[in-house]
Design an enzyme around this catalytic site. Structure first.
Site, PDB file in Angstrom:
ATOM      1  N   ASP A 125       0.873  -1.194   0.146  1.00  0.00           N
ATOM      2  CA  ASP A 125       0.075   0.007   0.051  1.00  0.00           C
ATOM      3  C   ASP A 125       0.747   1.294   0.056  1.00  0.00           C
ATOM      4  OD1 ASP A 125      -2.804   1.081   0.694  1.00  0.00           O
ATOM      5  OD2 ASP A 125      -1.394   2.247   1.633  1.00  0.00           O
ATOM      6  N   HIS A 161      -7.645   9.616  -2.340  1.00  0.00           N
ATOM      7  CA  HIS A 161      -6.925   9.738  -1.004  1.00  0.00           C
ATOM      8  C   HIS A 161      -7.729  10.292   0.038  1.00  0.00           C
ATOM      9  CE1 HIS A 161      -2.520   9.244   0.530  1.00  0.00           C
ATOM     10  NE2 HIS A 161      -3.347   9.083   1.684  1.00  0.00           N
ATOM     11  N   TYR A 182       3.338  10.056  -0.779  1.00  0.00           N
ATOM     12  CA  TYR A 182       4.173   9.017  -0.026  1.00  0.00           C
ATOM     13  C   TYR A 182       5.845   9.313  -0.678  1.00  0.00           C
ATOM     14  CZ  TYR A 182       0.577   6.705   2.164  1.00  0.00           C
ATOM     15  OH  TYR A 182      -0.841   6.432   2.883  1.00  0.00           O
ATOM     16  N   LYS A 235      -2.545   5.710  -4.547  1.00  0.00           N
ATOM     17  CA  LYS A 235      -3.759   6.984  -4.490  1.00  0.00           C
ATOM     18  C   LYS A 235      -3.473   8.281  -4.849  1.00  0.00           C
ATOM     19  CE  LYS A 235      -3.719   4.626   0.311  1.00  0.00           C
ATOM     20  NZ  LYS A 235      -2.091   4.574   0.801  1.00  0.00           N
TER      21      LYS A 235
HETATM   22  P1  NAD Z   1       0.380   1.735  11.940  1.00  0.00           P
HETATM   23  O1  NAD Z   1      -0.386   1.697  12.834  1.00  0.00           O
HETATM   24  O2  NAD Z   1       0.806   0.724  10.936  1.00  0.00           O
HETATM   25  O3  NAD Z   1       1.789   1.798  12.766  1.00  0.00           O
HETATM   26  C1  NAD Z   1       3.123   2.048  12.086  1.00  0.00           C
HETATM   27  C2  NAD Z   1       3.878   2.312  13.672  1.00  0.00           C
HETATM   28  O4  NAD Z   1       3.535   1.018  14.302  1.00  0.00           O
HETATM   29  C3  NAD Z   1       5.429   1.912  13.284  1.00  0.00           C
HETATM   30  O5  NAD Z   1       6.137   3.089  12.828  1.00  0.00           O
HETATM   31  C4  NAD Z   1       5.883   1.427  14.436  1.00  0.00           C
HETATM   32  O6  NAD Z   1       6.363   2.488  15.255  1.00  0.00           O
HETATM   33  C5  NAD Z   1       5.034   0.668  15.058  1.00  0.00           C
HETATM   34  N1  NAD Z   1       4.995  -0.668  14.810  1.00  0.00           N
HETATM   35  C6  NAD Z   1       4.802  -1.478  13.730  1.00  0.00           C
HETATM   36  N2  NAD Z   1       4.871  -2.977  14.100  1.00  0.00           N
HETATM   37  C7  NAD Z   1       5.061  -3.009  15.304  1.00  0.00           C
HETATM   38  C8  NAD Z   1       5.110  -4.233  16.139  1.00  0.00           C
HETATM   39  N3  NAD Z   1       5.313  -5.275  15.605  1.00  0.00           N
HETATM   40  N4  NAD Z   1       5.539  -3.802  17.442  1.00  0.00           N
HETATM   41  C9  NAD Z   1       5.366  -2.573  18.071  1.00  0.00           C
HETATM   42  N5  NAD Z   1       5.323  -1.518  17.154  1.00  0.00           N
HETATM   43  C10 NAD Z   1       5.227  -1.728  15.986  1.00  0.00           C
HETATM   44  O7  NAD Z   1       0.643   3.227  11.134  1.00  0.00           O
HETATM   45  P2  NAD Z   1       0.425   3.547   9.473  1.00  0.00           P
HETATM   46  O8  NAD Z   1       2.019   3.308   9.216  1.00  0.00           O
HETATM   47  O9  NAD Z   1       0.072   5.037   9.644  1.00  0.00           O
HETATM   48  O10 NAD Z   1      -0.519   2.711   9.092  1.00  0.00           O
HETATM   49  C11 NAD Z   1      -0.251   1.605   8.086  1.00  0.00           C
HETATM   50  C12 NAD Z   1      -0.345   1.937   6.586  1.00  0.00           C
HETATM   51  O11 NAD Z   1      -1.686   2.669   6.375  1.00  0.00           O
HETATM   52  C13 NAD Z   1       0.682   3.257   6.209  1.00  0.00           C
HETATM   53  O12 NAD Z   1       1.883   2.685   5.988  1.00  0.00           O
HETATM   54  C14 NAD Z   1      -0.184   3.429   4.830  1.00  0.00           C
HETATM   55  O13 NAD Z   1       0.086   2.470   3.896  1.00  0.00           O
HETATM   56  C15 NAD Z   1      -1.715   3.428   5.251  1.00  0.00           C
HETATM   57  N6  NAD Z   1      -2.087   4.804   5.819  1.00  0.00           N
HETATM   58  C16 NAD Z   1      -3.186   5.246   5.074  1.00  0.00           C
HETATM   59  C17 NAD Z   1      -3.581   6.744   5.157  1.00  0.00           C
HETATM   60  C18 NAD Z   1      -4.601   7.274   4.496  1.00  0.00           C
HETATM   61  O14 NAD Z   1      -5.007   8.608   4.684  1.00  0.00           O
HETATM   62  N7  NAD Z   1      -5.115   6.579   3.508  1.00  0.00           N
HETATM   63  C19 NAD Z   1      -2.998   7.478   6.350  1.00  0.00           C
HETATM   64  C20 NAD Z   1      -2.004   6.684   7.085  1.00  0.00           C
HETATM   65  C21 NAD Z   1      -1.653   5.652   6.844  1.00  0.00           C
END
Ligand code: NAD
Length: 278
Positions: free
Chosen positions: A45, A108, A50, A75
């Site tokens: 994704d 998005h 990004y 997106k």
């Molecule tokens: P997430 O909830 O996946 O959190 C990521 C954070 O969680 C990492 O930086 C790390 O600190 C922690 N983490 C990851 N694995 C872990 C583990 N096993 N143990 C402990 N901590 C851990 O947040 P995200 O990256 O914002 O969301 C995931 C994906 O969603 C993004 O990478 C992106 O592809 C998408 N996204 C989309 C939008 C949108 O507006 N459409 C917005 C934000 C994110």
């Protein structure tokens, strides 16, 4: 590692777990996506905003994995919704990804003050018809935005990608989407590390009971709720940990205890509100 698939209303299936690359530096993206592909992820994704579509594309090419085994989402960014900007934007994204089509292309954010998301949606439907995107959907859309595109288009979004985690469950929106066959993709599935989910006693207790980590329990809760997730990490151990969630099952009591963590009034939200992004 066999990741289950979800059937979308477009007729295509999507792997229920993927790898998200929000805030993965452009310079690190190829390595991290390759780590994810080596760990068994097949669904990536990304988004134009990004700034790392090229790194995703390089990793996909270097992996040698057949295109039809990969699932790639990108997106359309907010400033490209009007006129023929969406047409230029998808061409740019495909060029950077090195692909002739994506599996899923999303608007998005609705950015309601721009007044262009219905037009953008109609362009996405055209891209689907042209074969540039297998499925099309939206992200961060609230019910009024979904109703607005429903008045102008017969094509329902395949997905709505929204912030969703135990502290912020958006049940009214997810129920509305479920009734209309719109699958939910949960972004920030771990609360982006901003909400102290991984210390919640209900999650810690379930982790101890199943011999899993708190993060694995939260991701498993999403999977059993039927949602699509793509947790982000650049740590190879965590990348592997986050896909290692298909060998255990949370009990009905575990599920209920985690679902009870929804913070009333939407106060558990960690990201932007869709009406505030324009
Ligand atoms: P997430 O909830 O996946 O959190 C990521 C954070 O969680 C990492 O930086 C790390 O600190 C922690 N983490 C990851 N694995 C872990 C583990 N096993 N143990 C402990 N901590 C851990 O947040 P995200 O990256 O914002 O969301 C995931 C994906 O969603 C993004 O990478 C992106 O592809 C998408 N996204 C989309 C939008 C949108 O507006 N459409 C917005 C934000 C994110």
């Amino acid at each position: 590692m066999t990741v289950p698939e979800i059937s979308l209303n477009s007729g295509f299936n999507i792997p229920q777990l993927g790898y998200g690359v929000f805030k993965v530096d452009a310079a690190d993206t190829e390595r991290s996506v390759l780590d994810a592909l080596e760990a068994g992820y097949r669904h990536i994704d990304t988004a134009a905003i990004y700034g790392n579509e090229e790194g995703v594309g390089r990793a996909l090419a270097a992996s040698g994995i057949a295109r039809d085994e990969l699932y790639v989402t990108t997106k359309l960014w907010n400033n490209r919704q009007a006129g023929d900007e969406p047409d230029k934007a998808i061409a740019e994204s495909l060029g950077k990804l090195g692909l002739d089509h994506v599996d899923l292309y999303l608007v998005h954010w609705p950015t309601p003050e721009r007044g262009a998301f219905v037009h953008a949606w109609q362009r996405l439907v055209a891209f689907r018809d042209q074969g540039l995107a297998r499925s099309v959907g939206v992200s961060n859309f609230l019910i009024p935005h979904l109703e607005a595109i429903g008045r102008e288009s017969d094509v329902r979004p395949a997905v709505n990608q929204i912030e969703l985690h135990p502290a912020y469950q958006q049940r009214e929106l997810t129920d509305w989407c479920a009734q209309r066959g719109i699958a939910i993709e949960a972004w920030g599935p771990l609360g982006q590390g901003k909400y102290p989910l991984l210390e919640e006693p209900a999650i810690v207790a379930a982790a101890a009971a199943h011999g899993k980590s708190a993060a694995q329990v939260v991701l498993r809760w999403h999977i059993q709720e039927g949602r699509i997730v793509f947790p982000k990490s650049t740590n190879p151990d965590r990348i592997r940990e986050n896909i290692d969630i298909f060998d255990f099952e949370l009990s009905a009591d575990d599920m209920a205890a985690i679902s009870a963590l929804d913070v009333p009034g939407g106060a558990g939200r960690v990201g932007s509100h869709p009406l505030d992004v324009n």
